[in-house]
Structure formats: structure tokens, C-alpha cells
Scaffold this active site. Structure first.
Site, PDB file in Angstrom:
ATOM      1  N   HIS A 128      46.577  -1.097 -22.350  1.00 32.45           N
ATOM      2  CA  HIS A 128      45.431  -0.928 -23.245  1.00 32.45           C
ATOM      3  C   HIS A 128      45.163   0.547 -23.555  1.00 32.45           C
ATOM      4  CE1 HIS A 128      42.419  -2.731 -25.587  1.00 32.45           C
ATOM      5  NE2 HIS A 128      41.964  -3.622 -24.728  1.00 32.45           N
ATOM      6  N   ASP A 160      46.086  -1.478 -28.823  1.00 31.34           N
ATOM      7  CA  ASP A 160      44.794  -2.127 -29.053  1.00 31.34           C
ATOM      8  C   ASP A 160      44.950  -3.638 -28.999  1.00 31.34           C
ATOM      9  OD1 ASP A 160      43.596   0.346 -29.390  1.00 31.34           O
ATOM     10  OD2 ASP A 160      43.889   0.330 -31.573  1.00 31.34           O
TER      11      ASP A 160
END
Length: 429
Positions: A401, A405
Site C-alpha cells: 500500500h 493504491d
């Protein structure tokens, strides 16, 4: 008579120290030129250390699991003639012969250079074991190849003592079980399956198992994992695969689903270059790769390895299939070269028929994505108001992450889904 000292070699890549994984000889053994003396573990692979001379082992320079500096004395061998022991070397006190250690499990080996393997069988084969008492529903650890071998031999794995990591059953354990069975057939008796057990076994975490543990721990500590699961209708691609195998299987080889998944990754990544990337979090640099080097997670008798299908973007289905098969065989037999086990830009992991419904794969750092394949099941689905039976499969994928995204990850997996559900689109340029 003289003494020939073998020092820990410089394996390259700037490595200053390596882990001694396993000895294949002991003090007093007679060895011949090119015989493998020891296995050492680098950050990437296992390497054989062969003997350059004939002679008798005088001393060993360390115990399995010990980290040794390049240039330190690995082993001393008594040879005909003067040997190579220099006056400066004589000032170095050689360690005393190592004591017999607990049974050690060794990872697959990767040869640094062509050598003649001549490992004494007694050094690699576990001692015969009596049957193990396990519950009928207990599933012992073993690779698919070992399970098939046991099935062919008519052996119940729950009765076999495993000598691998965490008690994993190896091919050698099946041989040992058969040998013990022959002894019982000539007058011995097997213990009751309900007898109490008080035995314990300590397994040193060394070699490949130590490297796997370190990499998994590092991945979970450093990357910000998140997973995304999507259901895919693979009926059409499975029909295409069956058709291609029927038409070309005899001449080009049989196709599994993996080459189609590799092709889907290649096509989908064209629109998501941020996912075909490696993240150097110390330098704070993301490198996006045009080449798609797909790591294919492969289970071996001693743990997980990830050989790399290089330039998947330039391979046909059959080329990918052949390369996947070649690399898997090399990894399981310990013959994969070091550069075949590194450099991937994205990883594909599958447990095949054991794939379950959902999994949460751990990233293969420094990559930022790993695509996990679950098993294919037939289920009733509603299509245009009609209930039909379709072949369904989940993709359970994980992403970093810090780089990827959530929306991009979801769109990427949806792109793979679209390609597999309409497999003709895999080949439209």
C-alpha cells in the site's frame, strides 16, 4: 603427507559471509576430487563446495548454521605431497572436529559451477523410522510429489516420521519407512497407533528455512500489505486450454492454467506499470520495469522457492509453459542457478488443487504485488436469469500500500478477470 586447506570461497556479488548449511563429510572420511564437501547458503541460494583434491578429512571448520567469513578455513584435508598449508596458515588455529549435531535439514542446493555430485548416500538419508502415531484426520506436511510417491508405494503418510522442517516428510523418509517395514516383516512389531508418545525433536532453523523465515518476517514488517480477492469465471479459458491441448498437446506439450495467467499478467500490466515495480524503501526509489519477470512460487521438499520466468512479455503460451516446467524441476532438484532465483518484478503463487477459497499471500520484497491463485470449483451461477454450472476460481492477491493504491489494485485484478473470462482478448494486439 601434507595438508590441503580449503577456505570459504568468494562466491561473488560482494558477499562477505555465508552460512554453513550442511556437511557431507566427517573427520576421517576419504574424499575424492569433485566430491561435494559442504553446502553453504548465501542470501539468494545454496551453493555446493566441492573438493579440489583427493585425501582424508582432518578437521572441519564450523557447525551447520554457523555464519562464516569468506576466506576463513572451511576444511583441512590430508593429501599426498606437500599440500598447500603455508606458514601463515599454520598460525591459524584450526577448530577441533565438530561434535555430532542434531539432525539438520538442508535446503535445495544451487551449483556455483558445474561439479560432479558424489554425495555419500549415508550422509543424506535419514535413519529408518518406526511408524508414527497420528490421528486419522491429521494431515502431515509433505510436498505434492512426496504425496504421489507415497500413494504409488501404498504408504499412509500419517504413519511416516518426517525429517524435514517442522516434521515435513521427504522422499528419503519414505525409503526409511519402507526399510523399517522390511525389518518388521522379518520378526519386528509395529507400535500401536494409540500408544502415548513422549518423544520430541528439535529442528535447527538454518539454511533455506532460515532465509525463508527472515524474508517473510522482513516482508510483513516493512511492507504495508493489503489483500484483494476477486472471483473469476474460468470456464471459457479452461475450454480453450482443453482445446489447445487436444490439438497441439502431442507436439507442443500440455498447457496448465499458469501460462494463461502469466499472459494475463503481461497484458494487464501494460495499463498498470506501477504494479510491475520494485520498491527500494531505504533509497526511497520506485523502479518501474518494462520487462515482466514473473516469479513463480514453487514448493520444494524443504520450503518455498521463487524461480523467475524472465521476459514473460516475449513468450508464447507454450514457451511460458516449458520455462515454468523447467524452472520448477530445477528448483525442486536444487539445480536452479542463482540468477534464476532472483530479479522478479511480480510474483504468481498457486497451491493448485490445494488452493483453498481465499489466501493472503506475503509479498516477495522488493516487489509491490503478488497474485495468488485459488482452486477451481464448479458452482451454480445465475447468467441472464438462468442457473448454469460454471468453473469458478478466486484470485487472492496482495499489494504494498506504500506504492499501490487500493483502486489501482482492484482495477488491475479486474483487468485480469476480463482477460481470462474472454480469453481471445489475451491475444488481441
Amino acid at each position: 603427507m601434507g595438508t590441503h586447506v580449503i577456505k570459504m570461497p568468494d562466491i561473488g556479488e560482494g558477499i562477505a559471509e555465508v552460512e554453513l548449511a550442511q556437511w557431507h563429510v566427517k573427520v576421517g572420511d576419504l574424499v575424492v576430487e569433485d566430491q561435494v564437501l559442504a553446502d553453504v547458503m548465501t542470501d539468494k541460494a545454496m551453493v555446493d563446495i566441492p573438493s579440489p583434491v583427493h585425501g582424508k578429512v582432518l578437521s572441519l571448520g564450523g557447525q551447520p548454521g554457523e555464519v562464516m567469513a569468506v576466506g576463513s578455513i572451511l576444511i583441512s584435508i590430508e593429501v599426498e605431497g606437500a599440500g598447500n598449508l603455508k606458514a601463515s596458515d599454520q598460525l591459524v588455529k584450526e577448530p577441533a572436529p565438530i561434535k555430532e549435531a542434531a539432525p539438520v535439514v538442508v535446503a535445495p542446493k544451487v551449483e556455483a559451477a558445474p561439479v560432479l555430485e558424489s554425495k555419500p548416500a549415508a550422509a543424506c538419508r535419514p535413519a529408518p523410522q518406526a511408524p508414527v502415531a497420528r490421528d486419522a484426520d491429521e494431515r502431515p506436511l509433505a510436498s505434492p510429489a512426496v504425496r504421489k510417491h507415497a500413494l504409488d508405494l501404498g504408504i499412509q503418510l500419517r504413519l511416516v516420521q518426517g525429517s524435514g522442517p517442522a516434521g515435513r516428510i521427504l522422499h528419503e523418509d519414505l525409503d526409511a519407512y519402507l526399510a523399517q517395514g522390511n525389518q518388521r516383516a522379518h520378526g519386528g512389531s509395529a507400535p500401536s497407533g494409540y500408544a502415548q508418545r513422549h518423544d520430541e525433536e528439535q529442528i535447527p532453523v538454518i539454511g533455506m528455512r532460515r532465509k525463508i523465515a527472515q524474508r517473510m518476517q522482513e516482508a510483513t514488517q516493512r511492507a504495508a500489505h493489503f489483500s484483494y480477492v476477486e472471483e473469476i469465471d474460468v470456464t471459457a479459458v479452461e475450454e480453450l486450454r482443453a482445446h489447445l491441448n487436444e490439438k497441439h498437446g502431442a507436439t507442443r506439450g500440455k498447457l496448465t492454467l499458469l501460462p494463461f495467467l502469466v499472459r494475463a499478467l503481461v497484458v494487464a500490466l501494460r495499463d498498470f506499470p506501477q504494479i510491475n515495480a520494485r520498491y527500494d524503501d531505504e533509497a526511497q526509489v520506485i523502479t518501474r520495469h518494462g520487462a515482466v519477470h514473473v516469479g513463480v512460487a514453487t514448493q520444494s521438499d524443504v520450503g518455498l522457492m521463487v524461480p523467475v520466468v524472465r521476459h514473460a512479455e516475449a513468450r508464447s503460451l507454450w514457451d511460458s509453459a516449458a520455462e515454468i516446467a523447467r524452472l520448477a524441476t530445477a528448483a525442486r532438484s536444487g539445480k536452479a542457478a542463482r540468477d534464476e532465483l532472483s530479479g522478479s518484478t511480480i510474483t504468481l503463487t498457486s497451491l493448485g488443487a490445494l488452493g483453498g477459497i481465499v489466501s493472503t499471500p506475503v509479498l516477495n520484497l522488493p516487489e509491490v504485488a503478488i497474485v495468488g491463485v485459488n482452486k477451481i470449483v464448479e458452482r451454480p451461477m445465475v447468467i441472464k436469469g438462468q442457473v448454469v454450472i460454471r468453473k469458478m476460481m478466486n484470485l487472492s492477491s496482495s499489494f504494498d500500500h506504500r506504492v499501490v493504491d487500493g483502486m489501482d489494485a482492484a482495477l488491475f485484478i479486474q483487468a485480469i478477470r476480463g482477460l481470462l473470462e474472454q480469453p481471445a482478448s489475451l491475444f488481441v494486439e
